[in-house]
Design a protein around this motif. Structure first.
Motif, PDB file in Angstrom:
ATOM      1  N   CYS A 189       1.064  -0.943   0.079  1.00 34.59           N
ATOM      2  CA  CYS A 189       0.430  -0.342  -0.315  1.00 34.59           C
ATOM      3  C   CYS A 189       0.624   1.099   0.286  1.00 34.59           C
ATOM      4  CB  CYS A 189      -0.733  -0.330   1.368  1.00 34.59           C
ATOM      5  SG  CYS A 189      -2.155  -1.352   1.506  1.00 34.59           S
ATOM      6  N   PHE A 233      -5.786   1.960   3.528  1.00 33.72           N
ATOM      7  CA  PHE A 233      -4.884   1.375   3.799  1.00 33.72           C
ATOM      8  C   PHE A 233      -5.130   0.624   5.663  1.00 33.72           C
ATOM      9  CE2 PHE A 233      -1.343   0.055   7.410  1.00 33.72           C
ATOM     10  CZ  PHE A 233      -0.975   0.785   7.066  1.00 33.72           C
ATOM     11  N   SER A 274      -7.544  -1.978   3.629  1.00 34.28           N
ATOM     12  CA  SER A 274      -6.597  -3.100   3.335  1.00 34.28           C
ATOM     13  C   SER A 274      -5.881  -4.026   4.452  1.00 34.28           C
ATOM     14  CB  SER A 274      -5.493  -2.662   2.305  1.00 34.28           C
ATOM     15  OG  SER A 274      -6.420  -2.061   1.528  1.00 34.28           O
TER      16      SER A 274
END
Length: 310
Positions: A80, A102, A105
């Motif tokens: 990321c 972020f 994920s």
């Protein structure tokens, strides 16, 4: 595949019931916070302590599982961050918006993971997810706070304050207590054990109801590319990375299934609270939580079936 669907179906039905209770007004939205706190601070810690205290930890591949999950989280965070500028440009995200991608994920919904592991693998599955908490929660909290501070202009908390926050996490505290009880051979065939058992029985149902109550389908009438990217990173790439590490470390059977569950469930509802507190894109975060929870109903059976095939 059929056994996977049968194990997942009750989890999804309870989540749907939670959504229906809020939509119908039977449980007003203002009461959702109290139900979440009950599950987070009381019921789930009791379930974790009771499960770990009675588990045969020596028979669990906790080193390989911990390494798999820890490295998966670190690699996913690195992906990321390396793709930050392309993601921002392609998805039209500012700094706060990137923090939602972020968090979406990397973080995980422990309520769903515990419920699904318990439904599919019983007590052993619950114990393995508790090990996953120890491996993932501290590093995820530190990384999420650091990324939010860097991309929103908010003040970065000190390492001491982060350490205190992690130490106060009731799930981590429950893992420590449960592991200590197991290591010392303290039996819970007493009043304390019976009390923990009563509370623990309510944990999965109340936790999943809270997940359903937090879903806001009206916010997803027109999902953007950022929403789908967040789903792909969390529900497809993260478990794929984890599967590669799991095979490297020789995980198999229930341990492999628990690892994939921890890595393939949707992101954590707590991500929204952190985004709101530190100036992140809380609206995008809430939408990602909802969309990932819905999409996970399709992706989770596929990953678990893949584990069975492996």
């Amino acid at each position: 595949m059929m056994s996977t669907v049968q194990g997942l179906a009750p989890v999804l039905l309870v989540i749907a019931t939670g959504w229906g209770l809020t939509r119908s007004g039977i449980i007003p939205p203002m009461q959702r916070g109290g139900i979440e706190k009950l599950a987070y601070f009381v019921l789930f810690p009791c379930l974790i302590v009771g499960t770990l205290a009675g588990a045969e930890l020596g028979a669990l591949p906790w080193r390989a599982l911990g390494a798999t999950l820890f490295l998966s989280v670190v690699v996913m965070a690195g992906v990321c961050l390396l793709l930050k500028k392309p993601l921002q440009r392609r998805l039209r995200l500012d700094g706060p918006g990137f923090t939602s991608i972020f968090q979406g994920s990397t973080r995980w919904n422990t309520f769903i993971a515990l419920a699904l592991a318990g439904s599919l693998y019983g007590g052993e599955g619950l114990a393995l997810i508790a090990v996953a908490m120890v491996a993932m929660i501290p590093v995820l909290n530190v990384m999420a706070v650091a990324v939010l501070a860097q991309n929103t202009g908010s003040t970065t908390p000190s390492l001491a304050s982060l350490g205190r926050e992690i130490a106060r996490n009731p799930l981590i505290a429950a893992c420590v207590v449960g592991l200590a009880a197991a290591g010392l051979g303290l039996g819970l065939d007493n009043v304390i054990g019976a009390t923990l058992d009563i509370f623990g029985r309510g944990a999965l149902g109340v936790g999943l109801l809270a997940v359903g109550m937090g879903l806001d389908l009206s916010a997803l009438r027109r999902p953007r590319l950022a929403h789908w990217a967040g789903c792909a990173l969390r529900l497809v790439l993260m478990p794929a990375v984890g599967l590669a590490f799991a095979m490297t470390f020789g995980l198999s059977g229930t341990a492999l299934g628990a690892a994939l569950i921890a890595l393939a469930v949707p992101t954590a509802p707590a991500s929204y609270l952190l985004a709101r507190q530190m100036g992140g894109d809380a609206e995008l975060m809430a939408e990602l939580i909802t969309l990932q929870t819905i999409c996970a109903m399709l992706t989770l059976p596929l990953w678990i079936a893949l584990v069975g095939a492996v």
